[in-house]
Design a protein around this motif. Structure first.
Motif, PDB file in Angstrom:
ATOM      1  N   GLU A  40     -26.434  12.894 -48.980  1.00 44.80           N
ATOM      2  CA  GLU A  40     -26.532  12.336 -47.530  1.00 44.80           C
ATOM      3  C   GLU A  40     -25.249  12.163 -47.043  1.00 44.80           C
ATOM      4  N   ILE A  41     -24.903  12.613 -45.779  1.00 45.63           N
ATOM      5  CA  ILE A  41     -23.600  12.488 -45.103  1.00 45.63           C
ATOM      6  C   ILE A  41     -23.815  11.388 -44.073  1.00 45.63           C
ATOM      7  N   PRO A  42     -22.841  10.243 -44.283  1.00 52.32           N
ATOM      8  CA  PRO A  42     -23.014   9.265 -42.942  1.00 52.32           C
ATOM      9  C   PRO A  42     -22.550  10.142 -41.865  1.00 52.32           C
ATOM     10  N   HIS A  43     -23.060   9.472 -40.639  1.00 51.58           N
ATOM     11  CA  HIS A  43     -22.542  10.185 -39.418  1.00 51.58           C
ATOM     12  C   HIS A  43     -21.986   8.869 -38.448  1.00 51.58           C
ATOM     13  N   PRO A  44     -20.619   8.637 -38.889  1.00 53.06           N
ATOM     14  CA  PRO A  44     -20.129   7.715 -38.053  1.00 53.06           C
ATOM     15  C   PRO A  44     -19.922   8.143 -36.643  1.00 53.06           C
ATOM     16  N   LYS A  45     -19.575   7.182 -35.837  1.00 55.48           N
ATOM     17  CA  LYS A  45     -19.385   7.279 -34.414  1.00 55.48           C
ATOM     18  C   LYS A  45     -18.014   7.948 -34.085  1.00 55.48           C
ATOM     19  N   ARG A  46     -18.044   8.894 -33.066  1.00 56.68           N
ATOM     20  CA  ARG A  46     -16.572   9.278 -32.982  1.00 56.68           C
ATOM     21  C   ARG A  46     -15.656   8.394 -32.570  1.00 56.68           C
ATOM     22  N   THR A  47     -14.500   8.625 -33.330  1.00 56.96           N
ATOM     23  CA  THR A  47     -13.537   7.594 -32.968  1.00 56.96           C
ATOM     24  C   THR A  47     -12.434   8.200 -31.892  1.00 56.96           C
ATOM     25  N   SER A  48     -11.227   7.336 -31.800  1.00 60.07           N
ATOM     26  CA  SER A  48     -10.243   7.974 -30.779  1.00 60.07           C
ATOM     27  C   SER A  48      -8.932   8.689 -31.343  1.00 60.07           C
ATOM     28  N   GLY A  49      -9.486   9.018 -32.683  1.00 61.51           N
ATOM     29  CA  GLY A  49      -8.538   9.659 -33.654  1.00 61.51           C
ATOM     30  C   GLY A  49      -7.671  10.733 -33.054  1.00 61.51           C
ATOM     31  N   GLU A  50      -8.274  11.633 -32.410  1.00 57.89           N
ATOM     32  CA  GLU A  50      -7.579  12.856 -31.777  1.00 57.89           C
ATOM     33  C   GLU A  50      -6.821  12.370 -30.465  1.00 57.89           C
ATOM     34  N   PHE A  51      -7.141  11.449 -29.815  1.00 61.84           N
ATOM     35  CA  PHE A  51      -6.164  10.810 -28.553  1.00 61.84           C
ATOM     36  C   PHE A  51      -5.056  10.124 -29.536  1.00 61.84           C
ATOM     37  N   ILE A  52      -5.191   9.656 -30.360  1.00 62.20           N
ATOM     38  CA  ILE A  52      -4.110   8.940 -31.138  1.00 62.20           C
ATOM     39  C   ILE A  52      -3.051  10.011 -31.745  1.00 62.20           C
ATOM     40  N   ALA A  53      -3.787  11.104 -32.279  1.00 66.81           N
ATOM     41  CA  ALA A  53      -3.031  12.065 -32.887  1.00 66.81           C
ATOM     42  C   ALA A  53      -2.082  12.992 -31.705  1.00 66.81           C
ATOM     43  N   ARG A  54      -2.508  13.033 -30.580  1.00 70.69           N
ATOM     44  CA  ARG A  54      -2.041  13.599 -29.517  1.00 70.69           C
ATOM     45  C   ARG A  54      -0.919  12.736 -28.576  1.00 70.69           C
ATOM     46  N   HIS A  55      -0.969  11.597 -28.624  1.00 75.21           N
ATOM     47  CA  HIS A  55      -0.328  10.573 -27.823  1.00 75.21           C
ATOM     48  C   HIS A  55       0.172   9.463 -28.826  1.00 75.21           C
ATOM     49  N   SER A  56       0.746   9.888 -29.967  1.00 68.81           N
ATOM     50  CA  SER A  56       1.173   9.084 -30.802  1.00 68.81           C
ATOM     51  C   SER A  56       2.286   8.185 -30.276  1.00 68.81           C
ATOM     52  N   LEU A  57       3.059   8.718 -29.805  1.00 69.76           N
ATOM     53  CA  LEU A  57       4.268   7.917 -29.150  1.00 69.76           C
ATOM     54  C   LEU A  57       4.010   6.895 -28.202  1.00 69.76           C
ATOM     55  N   THR A  58       2.885   7.195 -27.392  1.00 72.66           N
ATOM     56  CA  THR A  58       2.377   6.594 -26.421  1.00 72.66           C
ATOM     57  C   THR A  58       1.605   5.135 -26.974  1.00 72.66           C
ATOM     58  N   VAL A  59       0.949   5.532 -28.031  1.00 74.53           N
ATOM     59  CA  VAL A  59       0.209   4.175 -28.926  1.00 74.53           C
ATOM     60  C   VAL A  59       1.132   3.588 -29.583  1.00 74.53           C
ATOM     61  N   ASP A  60       2.308   4.231 -30.011  1.00 70.33           N
ATOM     62  CA  ASP A  60       3.420   3.277 -30.813  1.00 70.33           C
ATOM     63  C   ASP A  60       4.179   2.434 -29.682  1.00 70.33           C
ATOM     64  N   LEU A  61       4.496   2.935 -28.505  1.00 69.41           N
ATOM     65  CA  LEU A  61       5.029   2.067 -27.506  1.00 69.41           C
ATOM     66  C   LEU A  61       4.166   0.979 -26.774  1.00 69.41           C
ATOM     67  N   ILE A  62       2.907   1.193 -26.981  1.00 68.76           N
ATOM     68  CA  ILE A  62       1.622   0.279 -26.514  1.00 68.76           C
ATOM     69  C   ILE A  62       2.039  -0.977 -27.351  1.00 68.76           C
ATOM     70  N   GLY A  63       2.143  -0.557 -28.983  1.00 69.29           N
ATOM     71  CA  GLY A  63       2.153  -1.523 -29.869  1.00 69.29           C
ATOM     72  C   GLY A  63       3.377  -2.291 -29.883  1.00 69.29           C
ATOM     73  N   LEU A  64       4.455  -1.724 -29.528  1.00 70.15           N
ATOM     74  CA  LEU A  64       5.650  -2.613 -29.396  1.00 70.15           C
ATOM     75  C   LEU A  64       5.517  -3.627 -28.262  1.00 70.15           C
ATOM     76  N   LEU A  65       4.978  -2.951 -27.101  1.00 73.02           N
ATOM     77  CA  LEU A  65       4.679  -3.978 -25.958  1.00 73.02           C
ATOM     78  C   LEU A  65       3.829  -5.073 -26.186  1.00 73.02           C
ATOM     79  N   VAL A  66       2.591  -4.746 -26.739  1.00 72.43           N
ATOM     80  CA  VAL A  66       1.758  -5.967 -27.197  1.00 72.43           C
ATOM     81  C   VAL A  66       2.359  -6.774 -28.154  1.00 72.43           C
ATOM     82  N   SER A  67       3.182  -6.398 -29.020  1.00 70.66           N
ATOM     83  CA  SER A  67       3.949  -7.460 -30.057  1.00 70.66           C
ATOM     84  C   SER A  67       4.705  -8.042 -29.353  1.00 70.66           C
ATOM     85  N   MET A  68       5.587  -7.571 -28.381  1.00 69.63           N
ATOM     86  CA  MET A  68       6.457  -8.467 -27.628  1.00 69.63           C
ATOM     87  C   MET A  68       5.673  -9.479 -27.044  1.00 69.63           C
TER      88      MET A  68
END
Length: 295
Positions: free
Chosen positions: A6-34
């Motif tokens: 049996e293969i579980p069916h997890p919900k679709r995540t935002s993995g594709e968006f994160i992979a395509r916009h990794s720099l944006t996600v990293d900068l958002i993380g820096l801003l949130v941390s600050m």
């Protein structure tokens, strides 16, 4: 132990968006941390530390070594920002809540169904496995095991060499680790930057203490004590944060390396031998069928 199919069916995540916009996600993380760290400093640490420093200055004494005094200073704030940002980067690099180890306990390619119909030809077996892999790509996203299995099947379809297919799948797993290490370049820099920021605070504090040497010789050691406190507190906080980050980094990398090692063992010790035996059986069956008319 029998493998579950049996293969579980997890919900679709935002993995594709994160992979395509990794720099944006990293900068958002820096801003949130600050923002988070600075709010804590503005609301709690700086006011409390200022009260303690003012009380010590009025009494002409060295400030007590309280928690807010240890964290008080621009270097300590920068160290906490880097620490929080580092955990943000790891959260998306290592996918904390999307582990792939459960795939090792599943018969994800359904060899049990393939073994039922022994009349299925080798090309049909490979087609069925390829269809299963494509189905898994839409169900279980971002796992290296599925990618490695796909590469192995395509290589077998190309030249029928099982040893070369196993090597290609293992190389794909090794490439995954190399890409992971390259994606962690920012966090590796932060692991080096945190203690360096602490040493900068030490240099600054010692410099301020030396500039107040005349006050100390006149009997007022409060300024020198406060400056030396900045020097040693910044180093203390930086080294403490560095120990935590190094422990977390080593644990996460070790977990990923162990998982990839299990993937490689599953491919070389289970998938390739099972598929090889199944296709060889088909070849022998087909050979006997071709010889029957000549008997």
């Amino acid at each position: 132990m029998a493998l579950s199919t049996e293969i579980p069916h997890p919900k679709r995540t935002s993995g594709e968006f994160i992979a395509r916009h990794s720099l944006t996600v990293d900068l958002i993380g820096l801003l949130v941390s600050m923002i988070i760290v600075h709010i804590v400093y503005v609301v709690y640490i700086n006011p409390a530390a200022s009260d303690i420093l003012a009380t010590a200055a009025e009494a002409g004494d060295v400030p007590e070594r309280a928690f807010v005094i240890v964290l008080h200073g621009i270097e300590q704030e920068l160290c906490l920002i880097c620490t929080l940002w580092c955990f943000w980067l790891w959260f998306f690099r290592f996918r904390f809540f999307q582990g792939d180890s459960y795939l090792l306990d599943l018969d994800i390619l359904r060899f049990d169904l393939l073994d039922i119909d022994t009349s299925t030809s080798s090309p049909e077996v490979l087609d069925a496995i390829s269809e299963r892999i494509q189905e898994l790509r839409t169900t279980v996203q971002g796992t290296e095991l599925i990618n490695a299995l796909d590469i192995a099947v395509q290589r077998i379809r190309l030249n029928g060499n099982f040893h070369e297919a196993s090597d290609a799948a293992i190389e794909a797993c090794d490439l995954h680790l190399e890409l992971l290490h390259s994606n962690l370049s920012i966090s590796k820099y932060l692991l080096w930057a945190v203690p360096s920021i602490g040493f900068l605070g030490t240099v600054r504090g010692i410099g301020e203490a030396l500039s107040k040497a005349n006050e100390a010789m006149a009997g007022d050691i409060s300024g020198v004590g406060a400056s030396l406190g900045v020097a040693f507190n910044s180093t203390y906080v930086a080294l403490f944060m560095s120990l935590i980050l190094m422990l977390a980094s080593s644990s996460l990398l070790g977990r990923e390396e162990r998982l990839v090692a299990k993937f490689k063992h599953r491919i070389s010790a289970t998938f390739i031998p099972s598929l090889s035996a199944r296709l060889l059986l088909d070849a022998e069956t087909q050979g006997k069928q071709d010889e029957e008319p000549f008997e």
